[in-house]
Write a protein that holds these residues in place. Structure first.
Motif, PDB file in Angstrom:
ATOM      1  N   VAL A 129       0.838  -1.206   0.000  1.00  0.00           N
ATOM      2  CA  VAL A 129       0.000   0.000   0.000  1.00  0.00           C
ATOM      3  C   VAL A 129       0.869   1.250   0.000  1.00  0.00           C
ATOM      4  O   VAL A 129       0.661   2.192  -0.790  1.00  0.00           O
ATOM      5  N   LEU A 130       1.850   1.293   0.886  1.00  0.00           N
ATOM      6  CA  LEU A 130       2.709   2.478   0.991  1.00  0.00           C
ATOM      7  C   LEU A 130       3.513   2.692  -0.287  1.00  0.00           C
ATOM      8  O   LEU A 130       3.655   3.831  -0.761  1.00  0.00           O
ATOM      9  N   TRP A 131       4.045   1.618  -0.843  1.00  0.00           N
ATOM     10  CA  TRP A 131       4.862   1.727  -2.056  1.00  0.00           C
ATOM     11  C   TRP A 131       4.022   2.259  -3.220  1.00  0.00           C
ATOM     12  O   TRP A 131       4.442   3.158  -3.942  1.00  0.00           O
ATOM     13  N   ARG A 132       2.817   1.708  -3.389  1.00  0.00           N
ATOM     14  CA  ARG A 132       1.963   2.167  -4.481  1.00  0.00           C
ATOM     15  C   ARG A 132       1.567   3.631  -4.293  1.00  0.00           C
ATOM     16  O   ARG A 132       1.694   4.449  -5.215  1.00  0.00           O
ATOM     17  N   CYS A 133       1.058   3.972  -3.121  1.00  0.00           N
ATOM     18  CA  CYS A 133       0.551   5.331  -2.905  1.00  0.00           C
ATOM     19  C   CYS A 133       1.657   6.374  -3.011  1.00  0.00           C
ATOM     20  O   CYS A 133       1.450   7.453  -3.582  1.00  0.00           O
ATOM     21  N   ARG A 134       2.825   6.054  -2.483  1.00  0.00           N
ATOM     22  CA  ARG A 134       3.913   7.025  -2.582  1.00  0.00           C
ATOM     23  C   ARG A 134       4.384   7.170  -4.023  1.00  0.00           C
ATOM     24  O   ARG A 134       4.676   8.283  -4.478  1.00  0.00           O
ATOM     25  N   ASP A 144      10.795   5.240 -15.281  1.00  0.00           N
ATOM     26  CA  ASP A 144      11.878   5.238 -14.297  1.00  0.00           C
ATOM     27  C   ASP A 144      11.680   4.113 -13.294  1.00  0.00           C
ATOM     28  O   ASP A 144      10.544   3.836 -12.875  1.00  0.00           O
ATOM     29  N   PRO A 145      12.768   3.457 -12.865  1.00  0.00           N
ATOM     30  CA  PRO A 145      12.611   2.457 -11.805  1.00  0.00           C
ATOM     31  C   PRO A 145      12.365   3.129 -10.455  1.00  0.00           C
ATOM     32  O   PRO A 145      12.878   4.216 -10.183  1.00  0.00           O
ATOM     33  N   GLN A 154      12.890  -3.589  -6.886  1.00  0.00           N
ATOM     34  CA  GLN A 154      12.501  -2.445  -7.686  1.00  0.00           C
ATOM     35  C   GLN A 154      11.712  -2.879  -8.906  1.00  0.00           C
ATOM     36  O   GLN A 154      11.728  -4.045  -9.314  1.00  0.00           O
ATOM     37  N   ALA A 155      10.977  -1.908  -9.460  1.00  0.00           N
ATOM     38  CA  ALA A 155      10.161  -2.134 -10.645  1.00  0.00           C
ATOM     39  C   ALA A 155       9.959  -0.787 -11.310  1.00  0.00           C
ATOM     40  O   ALA A 155      10.334   0.256 -10.767  1.00  0.00           O
ATOM     41  N   SER A 156       9.381  -0.791 -12.488  1.00  0.00           N
ATOM     42  CA  SER A 156       9.090   0.480 -13.145  1.00  0.00           C
ATOM     43  C   SER A 156       8.013   1.208 -12.351  1.00  0.00           C
ATOM     44  O   SER A 156       7.159   0.585 -11.717  1.00  0.00           O
ATOM     45  N   SER A 157       8.058   2.519 -12.390  1.00  0.00           N
ATOM     46  CA  SER A 157       7.067   3.287 -11.640  1.00  0.00           C
ATOM     47  C   SER A 157       5.659   3.002 -12.143  1.00  0.00           C
ATOM     48  O   SER A 157       4.700   2.986 -11.358  1.00  0.00           O
ATOM     49  N   ALA A 158       5.520   2.731 -13.450  1.00  0.00           N
ATOM     50  CA  ALA A 158       4.195   2.420 -13.993  1.00  0.00           C
ATOM     51  C   ALA A 158       3.661   1.120 -13.403  1.00  0.00           C
ATOM     52  O   ALA A 158       2.482   1.018 -13.060  1.00  0.00           O
ATOM     53  N   ALA A 159       4.524   0.111 -13.273  1.00  0.00           N
ATOM     54  CA  ALA A 159       4.096  -1.166 -12.723  1.00  0.00           C
ATOM     55  C   ALA A 159       3.675  -1.028 -11.264  1.00  0.00           C
ATOM     56  O   ALA A 159       2.704  -1.652 -10.825  1.00  0.00           O
ATOM     57  N   VAL A 160       4.407  -0.222 -10.513  1.00  0.00           N
ATOM     58  CA  VAL A 160       4.078  -0.044  -9.098  1.00  0.00           C
ATOM     59  C   VAL A 160       2.805   0.781  -8.940  1.00  0.00           C
ATOM     60  O   VAL A 160       1.944   0.475  -8.112  1.00  0.00           O
ATOM     61  N   ALA A 161       2.669   1.813  -9.751  1.00  0.00           N
ATOM     62  CA  ALA A 161       1.530   2.720  -9.614  1.00  0.00           C
ATOM     63  C   ALA A 161       0.225   2.108 -10.109  1.00  0.00           C
ATOM     64  O   ALA A 161      -0.852   2.408  -9.570  1.00  0.00           O
ATOM     65  N   SER A 162       0.291   1.227 -11.117  1.00  0.00           N
ATOM     66  CA  SER A 162      -0.936   0.768 -11.762  1.00  0.00           C
ATOM     67  C   SER A 162      -1.141  -0.744 -11.746  1.00  0.00           C
ATOM     68  O   SER A 162      -2.204  -1.218 -12.126  1.00  0.00           O
ATOM     69  N   GLY A 163      -0.129  -1.505 -11.356  1.00  0.00           N
ATOM     70  CA  GLY A 163      -0.259  -2.959 -11.366  1.00  0.00           C
ATOM     71  C   GLY A 163      -1.130  -3.477 -10.245  1.00  0.00           C
ATOM     72  O   GLY A 163      -1.594  -2.723  -9.378  1.00  0.00           O
ATOM     73  N   ASP A 164      -1.367  -4.773 -10.260  1.00  0.00           N
ATOM     74  CA  ASP A 164      -2.149  -5.402  -9.192  1.00  0.00           C
ATOM     75  C   ASP A 164      -1.375  -5.381  -7.882  1.00  0.00           C
ATOM     76  O   ASP A 164      -0.151  -5.556  -7.858  1.00  0.00           O
ATOM     77  N   MET A 165      -2.093  -5.196  -6.787  1.00  0.00           N
ATOM     78  CA  MET A 165      -1.454  -5.178  -5.477  1.00  0.00           C
ATOM     79  C   MET A 165      -0.772  -6.505  -5.182  1.00  0.00           C
ATOM     80  O   MET A 165       0.292  -6.549  -4.564  1.00  0.00           O
ATOM     81  N   LYS A 166      -1.369  -7.594  -5.663  1.00  0.00           N
ATOM     82  CA  LYS A 166      -0.781  -8.893  -5.397  1.00  0.00           C
ATOM     83  C   LYS A 166       0.587  -9.039  -6.054  1.00  0.00           C
ATOM     84  O   LYS A 166       1.452  -9.772  -5.563  1.00  0.00           O
ATOM     85  N   LEU A 183       2.804  -6.584  -6.343  1.00  0.00           N
ATOM     86  CA  LEU A 183       3.751  -5.886  -5.460  1.00  0.00           C
ATOM     87  C   LEU A 183       4.087  -6.780  -4.262  1.00  0.00           C
ATOM     88  O   LEU A 183       5.243  -6.838  -3.826  1.00  0.00           O
ATOM     89  N   VAL A 184       3.080  -7.457  -3.732  1.00  0.00           N
ATOM     90  CA  VAL A 184       3.319  -8.374  -2.622  1.00  0.00           C
ATOM     91  C   VAL A 184       4.298  -9.465  -3.048  1.00  0.00           C
ATOM     92  O   VAL A 184       5.211  -9.834  -2.301  1.00  0.00           O
ATOM     93  N   LYS A 185       4.140  -9.990  -4.262  1.00  0.00           N
ATOM     94  CA  LYS A 185       5.037 -11.031  -4.753  1.00  0.00           C
ATOM     95  C   LYS A 185       6.473 -10.533  -4.835  1.00  0.00           C
ATOM     96  O   LYS A 185       7.414 -11.260  -4.488  1.00  0.00           O
ATOM     97  N   LEU A 186       6.666  -9.292  -5.294  1.00  0.00           N
ATOM     98  CA  LEU A 186       8.020  -8.735  -5.380  1.00  0.00           C
ATOM     99  C   LEU A 186       8.651  -8.628  -3.998  1.00  0.00           C
ATOM    100  O   LEU A 186       9.832  -8.956  -3.801  1.00  0.00           O
ATOM    101  N   ILE A 187       7.889  -8.147  -3.032  1.00  0.00           N
ATOM    102  CA  ILE A 187       8.401  -8.002  -1.671  1.00  0.00           C
ATOM    103  C   ILE A 187       8.705  -9.369  -1.071  1.00  0.00           C
ATOM    104  O   ILE A 187       9.743  -9.591  -0.435  1.00  0.00           O
ATOM    105  N   LYS A 188       7.801 -10.323  -1.311  1.00  0.00           N
ATOM    106  CA  LYS A 188       7.987 -11.667  -0.783  1.00  0.00           C
ATOM    107  C   LYS A 188       9.235 -12.325  -1.396  1.00  0.00           C
ATOM    108  O   LYS A 188       9.997 -13.009  -0.712  1.00  0.00           O
ATOM    109  N   LEU A 189       9.465 -12.089  -2.686  1.00  0.00           N
ATOM    110  CA  LEU A 189      10.627 -12.669  -3.355  1.00  0.00           C
ATOM    111  C   LEU A 189      11.918 -12.131  -2.754  1.00  0.00           C
ATOM    112  O   LEU A 189      12.884 -12.889  -2.547  1.00  0.00           O
ATOM    113  N   ALA A 190      11.948 -10.839  -2.442  1.00  0.00           N
ATOM    114  CA  ALA A 190      13.137 -10.267  -1.811  1.00  0.00           C
ATOM    115  C   ALA A 190      13.389 -10.904  -0.449  1.00  0.00           C
ATOM    116  O   ALA A 190      14.530 -11.192  -0.082  1.00  0.00           O
ATOM    117  N   LYS A 191      12.334 -11.150   0.318  1.00  0.00           N
ATOM    118  CA  LYS A 191      12.485 -11.787   1.625  1.00  0.00           C
ATOM    119  C   LYS A 191      13.006 -13.212   1.491  1.00  0.00           C
ATOM    120  O   LYS A 191      13.841 -13.657   2.282  1.00  0.00           O
TER     121      LYS A 191
END
Length: 418
Positions: free
Chosen positions: A240-245, A257-258, A288-300, A302-310
């Motif tokens: 939520v924070l990543w998308r909204c910011r 831009d990434p 990281q991802a493109s700003s378009a992907a973060v701003a407009s992609g599915d929330m799930k 973004l969760v997958k990206l964060i989970k993969l980093a963990k």
């Protein structure tokens, strides 16, 4: 509401002299920047200032490094000198009751905690500063400011639980403290890796807005449902924070831009740290991802990206020796990085670290809050659950957007909550 806080002169709570403690390589990753925590207790105890000061004195006997200073061997090699010089302690009283309005305003009140005189902690500064502020009609706030080189959030939570245990009459802390890397408590990181991590942690000079927001449980639940239950509270809040910011700070012209999302991970279990280790033991993870992907992609997604980093945190230690001359891994060097530091959001979680279990006598805190200073990057802190706000959700202290972006950031959060 106007609140006046009257402070006593600082006193020094001394500790024992106990020689030298070497900094771990995890400690050396951290610049000497201050962190401030506020623990809000709605219920009174008898003479909280004297009770907590006495318990602090007792706790320092078990935690001698906390009462020491940063030492230098003359060749630039820093260590902890357990000199017993002590912790700076201030007693204070506030001119109001500790009602919900005062609690909500606490992040804006510089008088609820003691600060260091400079942005970075100096060699001669105490590792720990503490203030206990009593409110009329009962209740008190404990403000704790510490040098991050001494401890991470999990380590400080352990120390404060020990102070609480002694304040409640226990003969010794429930967990025996461990601090030295030399005894094998934590592994040694390669020097180039330490230098690379440290170089990325620069104090942010931008003027930033301090915001106190809540991510509703209903929104977190919807994201978990979208992820078919494979999502933690932190992952949902972070997404939520990543998308909204990103929607707030990235213009239409910059959609390719990434944008990066960074967060610390407590790796005590991963590296086999001994129970009771209270030094730094975190790994900084980034995705990281493109700003378009973060701003407009599915929330799930973004969760997958964060989970993969963990999931890849163990790779940091497996590949620790695969470094180039400037300390960065080859894989890291090949990645495109955001052109601006402002395109990187850092989120740290204080949930499940033990701050919510600190008890000086009246029970657990009603609120646990982070008070921002100048920070390392653009930061949000996810705070533990509380019962003081009367709101159902997760409290986040935000210091991640410039003042001109604050209104838009809050509006983006509100839009997701519909």
């Amino acid at each position: 509401m106007s609140i006046v806080v009257s402070k006593s002169l600082p006193v020094v709570v001394v500790g024992p002299c106990a020689g030298i403690v070497h900094l771990s390589s995890f400690d050396r990753c951290m610049p000497p920047f201050p962190v401030t925590l506020l623990l809000v207790f709605n219920q009174p105890i008898e003479d909280p200032v004297e009770t907590i000061k006495k318990a602090l004195s007792q706790a320092l006997m078990h935690y001698p490094p906390m009462a020491g200073r940063t030492g230098d061997d003359g060749e630039g090699e820093l260590h902890i000198a357990c000199t017993g010089e002590g912790v700076s302690f201030v007693g204070a009283s506030a001119s109001c009751a500790l009602d919900d309005e005062a609690t909500r305003s606490a992040l804006l009140l510089s008088d609820l905690a003691v600060g260091y005189p400079a942005e970075y902690c100096r060699l001669s500064d105490p590792f720990l500063l503490m203030q206990v502020t009593e409110f009329s009609r009962g209740g008190f706030i404990v403000g704790v400011t510490w040098n991050h080189v001494m401890a991470d959030a999990a380590g400080m939570a352990q120390f404060l639980r020990a102070v609480g245990e002694l304040a409640r009459g226990m003969p010794a802390p429930a967990v025996a403290p461990v601090r030295s890397e030399i005894d094998g408590s934590v592994p040694r990181l390669p020097p180039l890796m330490v230098a690379a991590v440290r170089s990325q942690m620069r104090m942010e000079t931008e003027e930033l807005a301090s915001l106190d927001v809540t991510i509703p449980s209903s929104l977190i639940g919807r994201i978990k449902e979208e992820c078919a239950g494979d999502c933690t509270v932190f992952e949902a809040v972070a997404a939520v924070l990543w998308r909204c910011r990103t929607r707030t700070v990235i213009s239409d012209a910059d959609t390719d831009d990434p944008v990066a999302f960074a967060f610390p991970s407590n790796v005590r279990g991963l590296v086999g740290a001994k129970e009771g280790y209270y030094g730094n033991c975190v790994a900084m993870l980034q995705v990281q991802a493109s700003s378009a992907a973060v701003a407009s992609g599915d929330m799930k997604d973004l969760v997958k990206l964060i989970k993969l980093a963990k999931e890849k945190v163990s790779d940091i230690f497996v590949n620790a020796g695969d470094e180039t001359s400037d300390g960065a891994s080859r894989d890291e060097q090949q990645r495109a990085h955001p052109r601006s530091r402002y395109n990187t959001l850092s989120v740290t979680s204080w949930r499940n670290l033990g701050f919510e279990a600190v008890d000086f006598g009246p029970g657990r805190p009603a609120r646990v809050m982070w008070k921002p200073h100048r920070t390392i990057g653009f930061v949000c802190v996810v705070c533990p659950p509380c019962n003081a706000r009367g709101e159902d959700g997760v409290n986040v202290a935000s210091f991640c957007v410039k003042p001109e972006h604050a209104g838009a950031f809050v509006a983006e959060l509100a839009a997701l909550n519909i």
